[in-house]
Design a protein around this motif. Structure first.
Motif, PDB file in Angstrom:
ATOM      1  N   SER A 225       0.741  -1.246  -0.008  1.00  0.00           N
ATOM      2  CA  SER A 225       0.068  -0.056   0.065  1.00  0.00           C
ATOM      3  C   SER A 225       0.861   1.306   0.113  1.00  0.00           C
ATOM      4  O   SER A 225       2.003   1.440   0.371  1.00  0.00           O
ATOM      5  N   PRO A 226       0.398   2.232  -0.418  1.00  0.00           N
ATOM      6  CA  PRO A 226       1.101   3.622  -0.552  1.00  0.00           C
ATOM      7  C   PRO A 226       1.780   3.990   0.843  1.00  0.00           C
ATOM      8  O   PRO A 226       2.853   4.491   1.161  1.00  0.00           O
ATOM      9  N   GLU A 227       0.870   3.496   1.990  1.00  0.00           N
ATOM     10  CA  GLU A 227       1.226   4.029   3.465  1.00  0.00           C
ATOM     11  C   GLU A 227       2.481   2.966   3.802  1.00  0.00           C
ATOM     12  O   GLU A 227       3.483   3.525   4.563  1.00  0.00           O
ATOM     13  N   THR A 228       2.193   1.741   3.531  1.00  0.00           N
ATOM     14  CA  THR A 228       3.400   0.746   3.868  1.00  0.00           C
ATOM     15  C   THR A 228       4.558   0.929   3.122  1.00  0.00           C
ATOM     16  O   THR A 228       5.630   1.020   3.851  1.00  0.00           O
ATOM     17  N   ARG A 229       4.661   1.045   1.772  1.00  0.00           N
ATOM     18  CA  ARG A 229       5.569   1.731   1.040  1.00  0.00           C
ATOM     19  C   ARG A 229       6.473   2.948   1.674  1.00  0.00           C
ATOM     20  O   ARG A 229       7.704   2.918   1.970  1.00  0.00           O
ATOM     21  N   ALA A 230       5.718   4.027   2.056  1.00  0.00           N
ATOM     22  CA  ALA A 230       6.489   5.307   2.504  1.00  0.00           C
ATOM     23  C   ALA A 230       6.921   4.683   3.880  1.00  0.00           C
ATOM     24  O   ALA A 230       8.211   5.222   4.209  1.00  0.00           O
ATOM     25  N   ARG A 231       6.410   4.145   4.691  1.00  0.00           N
ATOM     26  CA  ARG A 231       7.101   3.605   5.853  1.00  0.00           C
ATOM     27  C   ARG A 231       8.252   2.776   5.745  1.00  0.00           C
ATOM     28  O   ARG A 231       9.247   3.190   6.414  1.00  0.00           O
ATOM     29  N   VAL A 232       8.121   1.865   4.628  1.00  0.00           N
ATOM     30  CA  VAL A 232       9.507   1.141   4.447  1.00  0.00           C
ATOM     31  C   VAL A 232      10.663   2.025   3.819  1.00  0.00           C
ATOM     32  O   VAL A 232      11.569   2.110   4.233  1.00  0.00           O
ATOM     33  N   GLU A 233      10.149   2.946   2.962  1.00  0.00           N
ATOM     34  CA  GLU A 233      11.031   3.910   2.460  1.00  0.00           C
ATOM     35  C   GLU A 233      11.897   4.794   3.692  1.00  0.00           C
ATOM     36  O   GLU A 233      13.061   4.928   3.566  1.00  0.00           O
ATOM     37  N   ALA A 234      11.263   5.046   4.763  1.00  0.00           N
ATOM     38  CA  ALA A 234      11.566   5.767   5.752  1.00  0.00           C
ATOM     39  C   ALA A 234      12.585   5.166   6.694  1.00  0.00           C
ATOM     40  O   ALA A 234      13.635   5.413   7.116  1.00  0.00           O
ATOM     41  N   ILE A 235      12.311   3.709   6.872  1.00  0.00           N
ATOM     42  CA  ILE A 235      13.010   2.818   7.719  1.00  0.00           C
ATOM     43  C   ILE A 235      14.433   2.809   6.743  1.00  0.00           C
ATOM     44  O   ILE A 235      15.367   2.535   6.949  1.00  0.00           O
ATOM     45  N   TYR A 236      14.294   2.624   5.432  1.00  0.00           N
ATOM     46  CA  TYR A 236      15.460   2.322   4.554  1.00  0.00           C
ATOM     47  C   TYR A 236      16.343   3.460   4.527  1.00  0.00           C
ATOM     48  O   TYR A 236      17.581   3.270   4.908  1.00  0.00           O
ATOM     49  N   ALA A 237      15.823   4.568   4.467  1.00  0.00           N
ATOM     50  CA  ALA A 237      16.432   5.948   4.561  1.00  0.00           C
ATOM     51  C   ALA A 237      17.348   5.917   5.603  1.00  0.00           C
ATOM     52  O   ALA A 237      18.600   6.468   5.799  1.00  0.00           O
ATOM     53  N   ASP A 238      16.779   5.652   6.753  1.00  0.00           N
ATOM     54  CA  ASP A 238      17.356   5.799   8.297  1.00  0.00           C
ATOM     55  C   ASP A 238      18.552   4.982   8.389  1.00  0.00           C
ATOM     56  O   ASP A 238      19.478   5.171   8.736  1.00  0.00           O
TER      57      ASP A 238
END
Length: 187
Positions: free
Chosen positions: A86-99
Motif C-alpha cells: 500500500s502507499p502507506e506501507t511503502r512510505a514507512r518502508v522507505e523511511a526505515i530504509y533511508a534511516d
C-alpha cells in the motif's frame, strides 16, 4: 653443483608422494590462499567490501533476520510491486530504509577507517599487543553497530507486511518456504 630446491617444493613433492590424488595446482592453492590480496589498500577488505560499506549495503550482516522471516527494507522496496505494498506501507518502508542506509553509510565509513588504522599498524610495523587490542576493539565495536543497524531495520520492516506478503517475499528471494517452518516472522 646441484640446484637449490626451495623448501616449499619439498612440501609439495611430499604431499604429492603421500597423497597420489594431490596435484601441484592444489598445493599451490593451499600455499597461496591470499595471492593478489597483498596489493589491497586494506588487506582485510576487498574493493567490493569497501563499495558495499560506503553504499550502506547489508554486507550479509542481517542474514539471521533475512533468512528467518524478517524481510529487509531494501529488498521489500525492490519487490514493492510484486508485494502490492500500500502507499502507506511503502512510505514507512522507505523511511526505515533511508534511516538505516544513512546510519549504515556513516558506520561503514568509520569501520573502513578503523580497518585502515589496523592495516597501518601492521604496514608501518607499529603493531604491539596493547595497540592491537585497542584497534581491534574499535573495529569490532563499529562492525557490531553496523550489524545492529541492519538487523534493526529488518525488525522494523517485518511487522509492516502481512503474512501473505512475507511468504511471497520469501518465494521471490528464493528461500525454501515448504520446509514446515513459519517464515512469516511477525503476523
Amino acid at each position: 653443483m646441484a640446484p637449490i630446491i626451495p623448501q616449499k617444493a619439498f612440501a609439495i613433492i611430499g604431499m604429492c608422494l603421500c597423497f597420489p590424488h594431490f596435484s601441484y595446482a592444489q598445493g599451490a592453492a593451499l600455499l597461496q590462499p591470499y595471492a593478489g590480496e597483498e596489493t589491497r589498500q586494506i588487506k582485510s577488505l576487498s574493493e567490493k567490501d569497501v563499495e558495499d560499506l560506503q553504499a550502506g549495503r547489508g554486507w550479509g550482516l542481517a542474514k539471521p533476520a533475512e533468512l528467518n522471516g524478517y524481510p529487509g527494507p531494501a529488498h521489500v522496496l525492490e519487490a514493492a510491486e510484486d508485494l502490492q505494498l500500500s502507499p502507506e506501507t511503502r512510505a514507512r518502508v522507505e523511511a526505515i530504509y533511508a534511516d538505516m542506509n544513512a546510519e549504515a553509510r556513516r558506520l561503514g565509513a568509520l569501520y573502513i577507517e578503523a580497518e585502515l588504522q589496523l592495516e597501518n599498524a601492521f604496514s608501518d610495523k607499529s603493531a604491539e599487543p596493547e595497540v592491537l587490542k585497542r584497534l581491534l576493539a574499535d573495529a569490532e565495536a563499529l562492525r557490531a553497530q553496523l550489524r545492529q543497524t541492519h538487523l534493526e531495520a529488518h525488525l522494523e520492516t517485518a511487522p509492516l507486511l502481512t503474512r501473505h506478503q512475507k511468504m511471497l517475499y520469501a518465494r521471490l528471494r528464493g528461500y525454501d518456504t515448504g520446509n514446515g517452518h513459519d517464515h512469516g516472522g511477525h503476523h
